[in-house]
Each structure stands twice: as structure tokens, then as C-alpha cells.
Design an enzyme around this catalytic site. Sequence first.
Site, PDB file in Angstrom:
ATOM      1  N   CYS A  57     -16.848  47.727 -51.419  1.00 21.24           N
ATOM      2  CA  CYS A  57     -17.891  46.898 -50.811  1.00 21.24           C
ATOM      3  C   CYS A  57     -18.793  46.334 -51.904  1.00 21.24           C
ATOM      4  O   CYS A  57     -18.300  45.867 -52.931  1.00 21.24           O
ATOM      5  CB  CYS A  57     -18.678  47.695 -49.771  1.00 21.24           C
ATOM      6  SG  CYS A  57     -19.386  49.245 -50.391  1.00 21.24           S
ATOM      7  N   ARG A  58     -20.088  46.397 -51.713  1.00 16.54           N
ATOM      8  CA  ARG A  58     -21.016  45.783 -52.668  1.00 16.54           C
ATOM      9  C   ARG A  58     -21.297  46.660 -53.884  1.00 16.54           C
ATOM     10  O   ARG A  58     -21.908  46.201 -54.834  1.00 16.54           O
ATOM     11  CB  ARG A  58     -22.337  45.451 -51.967  1.00 16.54           C
ATOM     12  CG  ARG A  58     -22.197  44.325 -50.961  1.00 16.54           C
ATOM     13  CD  ARG A  58     -23.462  44.175 -50.153  1.00 16.54           C
ATOM     14  NE  ARG A  58     -23.421  42.970 -49.315  1.00 16.54           N
ATOM     15  CZ  ARG A  58     -24.293  42.709 -48.364  1.00 16.54           C
ATOM     16  NH1 ARG A  58     -25.282  43.563 -48.121  1.00 16.54           N
ATOM     17  NH2 ARG A  58     -24.195  41.601 -47.649  1.00 16.54           N
TER      18      ARG A  58
END
Length: 239
Positions: free
Chosen positions: A180-181
Site C-alpha cells: 500500500c502506501r
Amino acid sequence: MEKETRVFKDSVYAQLARIGKAISSPRRLEILDILMQGSKTVETIARETDMSVANTSQHLQTLLESRLVEYEKRGVYSYYKLADRKVANFILSLQLLAEKRITELQKLREEIYTNRDNIEQIKMSELIVRMKEGNVTLIDVRPKEEYEMMHIPGANSIPLEDLEKHLATLPINQEIVAYCRGRCCLLSVEAVEILRAHGFKAVRLEASVQEWLSQNDDEYNNAHNCCNKKTALSNEMLH
């Protein structure tokens, strides 16, 4: 000369302190982390940080004054982005330093993974080996627009909110790696939980797309240019 040296040093460190002031707010650190994914409007940043548009604008103004971010007008909207690659690398270095030096942060991360059934993580170097061998499926669970701006080559875009609708398309007999981030994001943790609950062998990539890009200069430059033009970064360009 002594007095001149003192004046010079005071001036230099005062300018350096502008960066320190800019990142002294947890909210501004979160904004910078969000902008590592690509350019975003004030309204989008406000929504993702649970702040009002007015408060978000004030934080962005501080970041602008310290030259950490830039913006451009597109119609009626202002799009903000990191000033350049050095800012992204600085934020990554800050996160890594904090993880190493601050015990409380280490405990927070350990608690997250322990409380969530000891979710397994893999490092970027291990992922690269597995992908070369062709025995892993990589999924990017960030919002679709962030994937289109830049992503790790070979990754499939399956935003977290759409994951359960796409389970039938994933190989049950192959390990799934979700990312993800990055280090301050739990989207991939939630994705791994969903996958494991449905019988998949799934692990979380502890690194982010920015960490991969920071090790690959050409791909980073392509991705950064595409972000500036708000165009999609294709798999072909990354390969």
C-alpha cells in the site's frame, strides 16, 4: 571575522530550522506521506486526514513556505505535490530513522501485527527474487488513481474496497503479496486479513512503491514526470 562567522551560522541554521518547523506537526507529516503517492487536491487531502479544508490549507501553506511542496491550478482546483524526489527520500529516511531510534514506534508496529494474527511481512529484496521466479502475485491495494500515477512493475491494481469482488480472479495456490502506501498505512494489513480469511496465503510488503522507485532512478523520473502531467504510468514504461 568571528562576528561575521557567527552571523553566518545563525542565518544558515535559521533557514534549516524552517524544515524542522514544517515537519514538527503530525498532520503535516501525514500530508507529506499522502503526497508521496502523487498530486492531490486540498479537498482530497482534507478528507484523507479528517481535517477541515481550512485547516488543511493552513498546513499546506506552511509546507509551501518551507518549499517542501508545490501546487498548480487546474480549473477551480489546486493540486499539491511534493517539490521533488529529495523530499520523498527525506520523508522515507525520517520514517526509517524514527523506527530505529524510537522504541514507542517500534512497539506500535509490533502491536499492530501481533494483534492481527501475526501478519507476515516480506522485504523488497525478497519480493524481487520471488517475482523473478514467477511464484508470487503482487497486488497494489491503494486507490486506483495512485496506482495509475506510479506502481511497482508487475503489480495488479485491486483497491482494498474492491478486493472481495476480485477474490475469484486470484490464484489460490500462489502466494499473494499486498502493498500500500508504506510504513504508516494499514491498507495492505487489512488486505492480508481478508485474503487469509478466504484461504489465501498472503503476506504484506513492508516497503512502498516510493522505496522501490528510489532504488531505480529511471523509473522514478518517468513516474514523477507522469505525476506532474497527471497521466497514467503504464506497465510498459516501468518494464
